[in-house]
Motif scaffolding. Structure first.
Motif, PDB file in Angstrom:
ATOM      1  N   THR A 117       0.835  -1.217   0.000  1.00 26.19           N
ATOM      2  CA  THR A 117       0.000   0.000   0.000  1.00 26.19           C
ATOM      3  C   THR A 117       0.862   1.256   0.000  1.00 26.19           C
ATOM      4  O   THR A 117       0.497   2.258  -0.618  1.00 26.19           O
ATOM      5  N   ASP A 118       2.002   1.194   0.672  1.00 22.70           N
ATOM      6  CA  ASP A 118       2.881   2.368   0.710  1.00 22.70           C
ATOM      7  C   ASP A 118       3.568   2.617  -0.624  1.00 22.70           C
ATOM      8  O   ASP A 118       3.624   3.752  -1.119  1.00 22.70           O
ATOM      9  N   GLN A 119       4.092   1.540  -1.214  1.00 28.36           N
ATOM     10  CA  GLN A 119       4.940   1.709  -2.394  1.00 28.36           C
ATOM     11  C   GLN A 119       4.177   1.646  -3.715  1.00 28.36           C
ATOM     12  O   GLN A 119       4.582   2.302  -4.679  1.00 28.36           O
ATOM     13  N   ILE A 120       3.113   0.864  -3.761  1.00 27.76           N
ATOM     14  CA  ILE A 120       2.383   0.714  -5.026  1.00 27.76           C
ATOM     15  C   ILE A 120       1.206   1.675  -5.101  1.00 27.76           C
ATOM     16  O   ILE A 120       1.056   2.423  -6.074  1.00 27.76           O
ATOM     17  N   SER A 121       0.373   1.704  -4.061  1.00 29.20           N
ATOM     18  CA  SER A 121      -0.801   2.584  -4.108  1.00 29.20           C
ATOM     19  C   SER A 121      -0.561   3.916  -3.414  1.00 29.20           C
ATOM     20  O   SER A 121      -1.484   4.732  -3.286  1.00 29.20           O
ATOM     21  N   LEU A 122       0.694   4.137  -2.978  1.00 28.62           N
ATOM     22  CA  LEU A 122       1.097   5.408  -2.365  1.00 28.62           C
ATOM     23  C   LEU A 122       0.156   5.837  -1.252  1.00 28.62           C
ATOM     24  O   LEU A 122      -0.181   7.012  -1.106  1.00 28.62           O
ATOM     25  N   GLY A 123      -0.268   4.864  -0.446  1.00 28.74           N
ATOM     26  CA  GLY A 123      -1.112   5.176   0.691  1.00 28.74           C
ATOM     27  C   GLY A 123      -2.558   5.470   0.361  1.00 28.74           C
ATOM     28  O   GLY A 123      -3.335   5.845   1.246  1.00 28.74           O
ATOM     29  N   SER A 124      -2.946   5.270  -0.900  1.00 24.87           N
ATOM     30  CA  SER A 124      -4.333   5.548  -1.280  1.00 24.87           C
ATOM     31  C   SER A 124      -5.276   4.437  -0.826  1.00 24.87           C
ATOM     32  O   SER A 124      -6.500   4.597  -0.883  1.00 24.87           O
ATOM     33  N   GLN A 125      -4.720   3.299  -0.395  1.00 25.50           N
ATOM     34  CA  GLN A 125      -5.505   2.216   0.169  1.00 25.50           C
ATOM     35  C   GLN A 125      -4.868   1.816   1.495  1.00 25.50           C
ATOM     36  O   GLN A 125      -3.780   2.286   1.840  1.00 25.50           O
ATOM     37  N   THR A 126      -5.552   0.964   2.241  1.00 24.35           N
ATOM     38  CA  THR A 126      -5.028   0.536   3.534  1.00 24.35           C
ATOM     39  C   THR A 126      -4.998  -0.992   3.593  1.00 24.35           C
ATOM     40  O   THR A 126      -5.831  -1.654   2.961  1.00 24.35           O
ATOM     41  N   PRO A 127      -4.060  -1.570   4.330  1.00 26.19           N
ATOM     42  CA  PRO A 127      -3.999  -3.035   4.432  1.00 26.19           C
ATOM     43  C   PRO A 127      -5.285  -3.600   5.033  1.00 26.19           C
ATOM     44  O   PRO A 127      -5.825  -3.055   5.999  1.00 26.19           O
ATOM     45  N   ALA A 128      -5.764  -4.686   4.455  1.00 22.50           N
ATOM     46  CA  ALA A 128      -6.959  -5.351   4.971  1.00 22.50           C
ATOM     47  C   ALA A 128      -6.531  -6.439   5.940  1.00 22.50           C
ATOM     48  O   ALA A 128      -5.830  -7.379   5.570  1.00 22.50           O
ATOM     49  N   THR A 129      -6.971  -6.309   7.178  1.00 21.75           N
ATOM     50  CA  THR A 129      -6.683  -7.319   8.192  1.00 21.75           C
ATOM     51  C   THR A 129      -8.000  -7.850   8.767  1.00 21.75           C
ATOM     52  O   THR A 129      -8.082  -8.240   9.930  1.00 21.75           O
ATOM     53  N   ALA A 130      -9.047  -7.824   7.937  1.00 18.78           N
ATOM     54  CA  ALA A 130     -10.367  -8.333   8.299  1.00 18.78           C
ATOM     55  C   ALA A 130     -11.060  -8.726   7.005  1.00 18.78           C
ATOM     56  O   ALA A 130     -10.591  -8.407   5.907  1.00 18.78           O
ATOM     57  N   PHE A 131     -12.203  -9.399   7.135  1.00 20.12           N
ATOM     58  CA  PHE A 131     -12.958  -9.847   5.961  1.00 20.12           C
ATOM     59  C   PHE A 131     -14.134  -8.934   5.633  1.00 20.12           C
ATOM     60  O   PHE A 131     -14.845  -9.185   4.666  1.00 20.12           O
ATOM     61  N   VAL A 132     -14.348  -7.915   6.452  1.00 16.98           N
ATOM     62  CA  VAL A 132     -15.415  -6.947   6.182  1.00 16.98           C
ATOM     63  C   VAL A 132     -14.830  -5.540   6.236  1.00 16.98           C
ATOM     64  O   VAL A 132     -13.821  -5.295   6.902  1.00 16.98           O
ATOM     65  N   SER A 133     -15.470  -4.618   5.539  1.00 14.11           N
ATOM     66  CA  SER A 133     -14.947  -3.260   5.413  1.00 14.11           C
ATOM     67  C   SER A 133     -15.170  -2.433   6.680  1.00 14.11           C
ATOM     68  O   SER A 133     -16.160  -2.614   7.394  1.00 14.11           O
ATOM     69  N   PRO A 134     -14.276  -1.479   6.923  1.00 13.07           N
ATOM     70  CA  PRO A 134     -14.458  -0.567   8.063  1.00 13.07           C
ATOM     71  C   PRO A 134     -15.702   0.307   7.959  1.00 13.07           C
ATOM     72  O   PRO A 134     -16.097   0.914   8.960  1.00 13.07           O
TER      73      PRO A 134
END
Length: 544
Positions: free
Chosen positions: A336-353
């Motif tokens: 997310t940092d290097q490819i999407s430049l922080g425009s997305q966040t790591p998913a550590t769950a199966f449902v959205s925030p």
């Protein structure tokens, strides 16, 4: 298509919301000639029939042609739109829908309760093979409309449905009908905000239950815009305002939905002023977007969940240790940092925030980067020497597919390759045919704002978007318990317990939660993109 179909397409997100756009072809001279018109970039839709449209591109177009029973406010609560009232009985099992009067389809036909009943019956009837048909499964009589098992061998394959209509739909009068569910579900009003619950006019049918040939190329809706000509495949779809529309009236007179096959080409058109809105800036242009667009480069929340699906019918991925190892081999934060430049966040769950019931880090160690443990698990389970990840090239996915494969190679010491197809429908057709496509890149935008929408379609046995053939009776039971719960809090607790089962089984790899990263031209103002990644077609306007 609605029973067990391991690793075959049952329905897209509606479900599967796939983010495609790109290299344009064709022009929009007629609509662009109108001074009060806008051009919005999309990818080629898979379908434009409401009950068969389950991806983001088609959904965008349908939102301009149709008017839903409900839409969602800033708190994700359903608000009445085409419905004047929606009332459940005390058990949340029988729902009475009363329509607002004086609405018409774009061909002049009045909108009646029959138009909803006929459309829903068509969508629910198994032999019609509608991708969103599964969403009618809660309505009484759905099971009788399905073949016993369309994939079964032997004599059972010949068993046809015993009904052609949902027994749970009942016409009361021209503007009123009732929906009886097989089981109580307090969230039913929210479900009816999904695309497949739009009505269809009489003109859509050549005979009862039979759609007119070619209707999808020029659909007739009950919304604020109507088709201008026909769908020009891989080029454009033009719509123009319906005179005297009875609902909320848009500020523009026409929209050209300009179809792209490449996000980079769409972005070049955006910068040049040839397209007015791009809902997904490609990752390779994110660093330049602030300079190119200034304040016209924007971000907003959305409900996107990006993940990788395992072909669970493939013996190589039967062992859960293999699946967990591949997940642990991925450094989500680095991507997310290097490819999407922080425009997305790591998913550590199966449902959205964005939905009630989300728990940060519910995936636990399975979604933590741990190359040492990943390699140990992988070797213990004798994982495959080569991992293939299929993806579509029209959504800008190659950079992170390549990065992810490099991480997997480094962590596990195996070969990992990306396999590109031109469009997601090309991959889905191979899935339908039972071809081996390896792991597959998938994404989901919610259909309605309930935690359940991230569970039932994607992981329930025979679920509408369960591409991986996952089945766990305990999971199914917990999701059902949540749907029938008396209170929202009780429902969430059951659904969280169901999510915990997914953590144990890891049928997919959660990767990232998204947000809208969009841009617009100097020609327009009032541009917003919602949780469903749709442009607000009612408030966009041409600048003075």
């Amino acid at each position: 298509m609605f029973g067990k179909r391991p690793w075959k397409m049952a329905v897209g997100a509606a479900a599967i919301a796939l983010l495609a756009a790109g290299c344009s072809s064709g022009s929009s001279d007629d609509t662009e000639a109108l001074s009060n018109s806008v051009v919005i970039g999309i990818g080629e839709p898979e379908h434009l029939l409401p009950t068969n449209t389950t991806e983001a591109n088609g959904s965008e177009v349908l939102a301009s042609l149709y008017y839903p029973l409900v839409k969602f406010d800033a708190k994700n609560e359903p608000q009445l739109v085409a419905a004047e009232s929606i009332k459940p009985d005390k058990n949340n099992k029988v729902w009475t829908i009363k329509l607002k009067p004086d609405f018409t389809f774009s061909n002049g036909e009045p909108v009646t309760s029959d138009d909803y009943i006929n459309a829903w019956n068509y969508g629910a009837y198994g032999p019609n093979g509608q991708l969103a048909g599964y969403y009618f499964a809660r309505i009484q009589g759905y099971a009788a409309m399905q073949p016993v098992d369309p994939d079964a061998d032997g004599p059972e394959k010949a068993k046809a449905p015993t009904a052609t209509k949902l027994s749970g739909l009942k016409r009361i009068d021209d503007l009123t009908f009732t929906v009886t569910l097989s089981e109580p579900f307090a969230g039913w009003e929210a479900v009816m905000g999904y695309d497949c619950f739009y009505p269809l006019p009489k003109a859509a049918f050549s005979s009862p239950g039979v759609i007119v040939k070619g209707f999808e190329d020029a659909p007739i809706g009950n919304g604020p815009f109507k088709m201008k000509g026909k769908w020009e495949h891989d080029q454009q779809i033009q719509v123009e305002k319906v005179p005297d529309f009875k609902g909320q009236v848009p500020k523009v007179d026409a929209i050209t939905w300009k179809i792209y096959q490449d996000l980079g080409a769409e972005y070049a058109d955006l910068v040049a002023g040839n397209v007015d809105v791009q809902t997904q800036i490609p990752v390779e242009d994110l660093s330049a977007a602030s300079t190119d667009l200034g304040t016209r480069f924007q971000k907003s929340p959305n409900s996107l969940f990006q993940f990788i699906g395992f072909p669970l019918t493939d013996p190589q991925f039967k062992d859960v240790r293999v699946r967990k190892a591949i997940s642990m081999a991925i450094n989500r934060q680095e991507m997310t940092d290097q490819i999407s430049l922080g425009s997305q966040t790591p998913a550590t769950a199966f449902v959205s925030p964005v939905v009630d019931g989300y728990r940060a880090d519910s995936c636990g160690e399975n979604c933590e980067y741990n190359p040492t443990k990943a390699k140990q698990l992988y070797q213990q389970a004798n994982g495959p020497k080569t991992i293939t990840v299929s993806y579509n090239t029209d959504g800008g996915y190659k950079p992170w597919i390549d990065a992810m494969c490099n991480q997997i190679k480094g962590s596990l010491g195996v070969n990992c390759v990306g396999h590109a197809e031109a469009k997601l429908p090309d991959i889905l057709k191979k899935l339908e045919a039972g071809d081996n496509v390896g792991l597959i890149r998938l994404a989901w935008l919610m259909d309605y704002p309930l935690m359940e929408d991230y569970l039932t379609p994607l992981y329930s046995t025979g679920g509408s978007s369960n591409y991986y053939g996952y089945s766990n009776p305990t999971f199914d039971s917990l999701v059902k318990d949540g749907a029938e719960a008396k209170t929202p809090a009780a429902a969430v607790k059951d659904w969280q317990n169901a999510e915990d089962i997914l953590v144990q089984d890891m049928p997919v790899i959660p990767l990232r939660f998204g947000q809208n990263v969009f841009g617009y031209s100097e020609k327009v103002t009032g541009v917003t993109v919602d949780l469903f990644q749709k442009v607000d077609i009612y408030n966009i306007e041409v600048a003075d």
